[in-house]
Motif scaffolding. Sequence first.
Motif, PDB file in Angstrom:
ATOM      1  N   TYR A   1      29.809  32.134   1.257  1.00 12.58           N
ATOM      2  CA  TYR A   1      29.224  31.035   0.484  1.00 12.58           C
ATOM      3  C   TYR A   1      29.985  29.788   0.897  1.00 12.58           C
ATOM      4  O   TYR A   1      31.201  29.676   0.656  1.00 12.58           O
TER       5      TYR A   1
ATOM      6  N   MET B   1      24.965  33.198   1.198  1.00 11.81           N
ATOM      7  CA  MET B   1      24.311  32.829  -0.051  1.00 11.81           C
ATOM      8  C   MET B   1      24.257  31.306  -0.107  1.00 11.81           C
ATOM      9  O   MET B   1      25.281  30.636   0.091  1.00 11.81           O
TER      10      MET B   1
ATOM     11  N   SER C   1      18.799  31.746  -4.668  1.00 15.91           N
ATOM     12  CA  SER C   1      18.339  32.103  -6.008  1.00 15.91           C
ATOM     13  C   SER C   1      18.998  31.176  -7.018  1.00 15.91           C
ATOM     14  O   SER C   1      20.138  30.747  -6.831  1.00 15.91           O
TER      15      SER C   1
ATOM     16  N   MET D   1      21.829  36.767  -8.374  1.00 16.54           N
ATOM     17  CA  MET D   1      22.848  36.475  -7.365  1.00 16.54           C
ATOM     18  C   MET D   1      23.977  37.496  -7.440  1.00 16.54           C
ATOM     19  O   MET D   1      24.408  38.035  -6.408  1.00 16.54           O
TER      20      MET D   1
END
Length: 335
Positions: free
Chosen positions: A208, A242, A260, A266
């Motif tokens: 991320y 993500m 999302s 998630m």
Amino acid sequence: MHSITKNIGSSYSEPKFDADQKIEIRSVLIIRPNHRLGNQLLLTPIVQEVINSFPDCDIDLFVKGGVVYPVFENYKQVKKIIQLPKKPFNHLFKYVKCWVSIKRKHYDMVINGDKNSSSGRLLTQISNATYKVFGDVDEAVRKKYSDYEHISKYPVYNLRHYLTKIGYNENESEVPLLNIFLSDSEISEGEKLLQNITRNSKKTICIYTNATGDKCYSEAWWDNFYQRLKDEYANDYNIIEMLPIENISKINFKAPNFYSKDIREMAAIIKNTSIFIAADNGVMHLASASLTPTVGFFSVTNEKIYEPYGNGSLALNTNKTHIDDWLLAIHNILR
């Protein structure tokens, strides 16, 4: 405000109790007026500690507007969430009503979940409760626990210390982990969603690349790290990204990715990965709360206060370590 309120609660003394009769705690209010996802996830250990200490109690949470409902969706003992508006002057009546509600309802115990919160101390002071835990630093407890500084752990240590003063035995068990208690069905659905992204049977590394303010690393930094990660693991692992709510990527969407706005969805996808890697941010804490090994990169914030813990998770201070150290740490978790 901190200077004005820092001494609130200093004159408070615990009510007298009968040593031969165990005090029953049936209703608890926990105060943590912060709207950020990370701070609400960091509240989960003290909520679990209260449940473990008083299995039959009902819990109310006093928080600021945010994503608190999905975080505590599967906490059956949490009966009510009193939610302050994020912008009080735009919703002054609701703001005042929330404060007044604290005075109207009687609780057996109220716990201030953040010792540095001025409003938390004030609310604890005005609350209609028999026992009040203001969250003040106790030097004896600080010296006893090397991880006392952690924002999720010190409220637990403070509560345990307080309970010994009113007749409870000292609790020496491990501090609860961050946990949003994903259901089996949520985890199963997360597995399906992950499979739709990877379309193979290899294990998955999830990264991320976003964060807020100075905590966010540059595109060049992430691109270099991503290339090293690919060189090391692309043969044996999927590497996916993500995406944040802004739908941006610091590696310019080079990796398979998913997006999302549903934090439980998630977390369910993360739960099905082998490791989650991110800078210090709320989604890092979400990964930790999904009980997935989490590596957090720290450069401006204090890792002793915010580091992910449990399940092999760890924090890496990128000012004091090198990329080879990061890959070695990741290798040790994966292998």
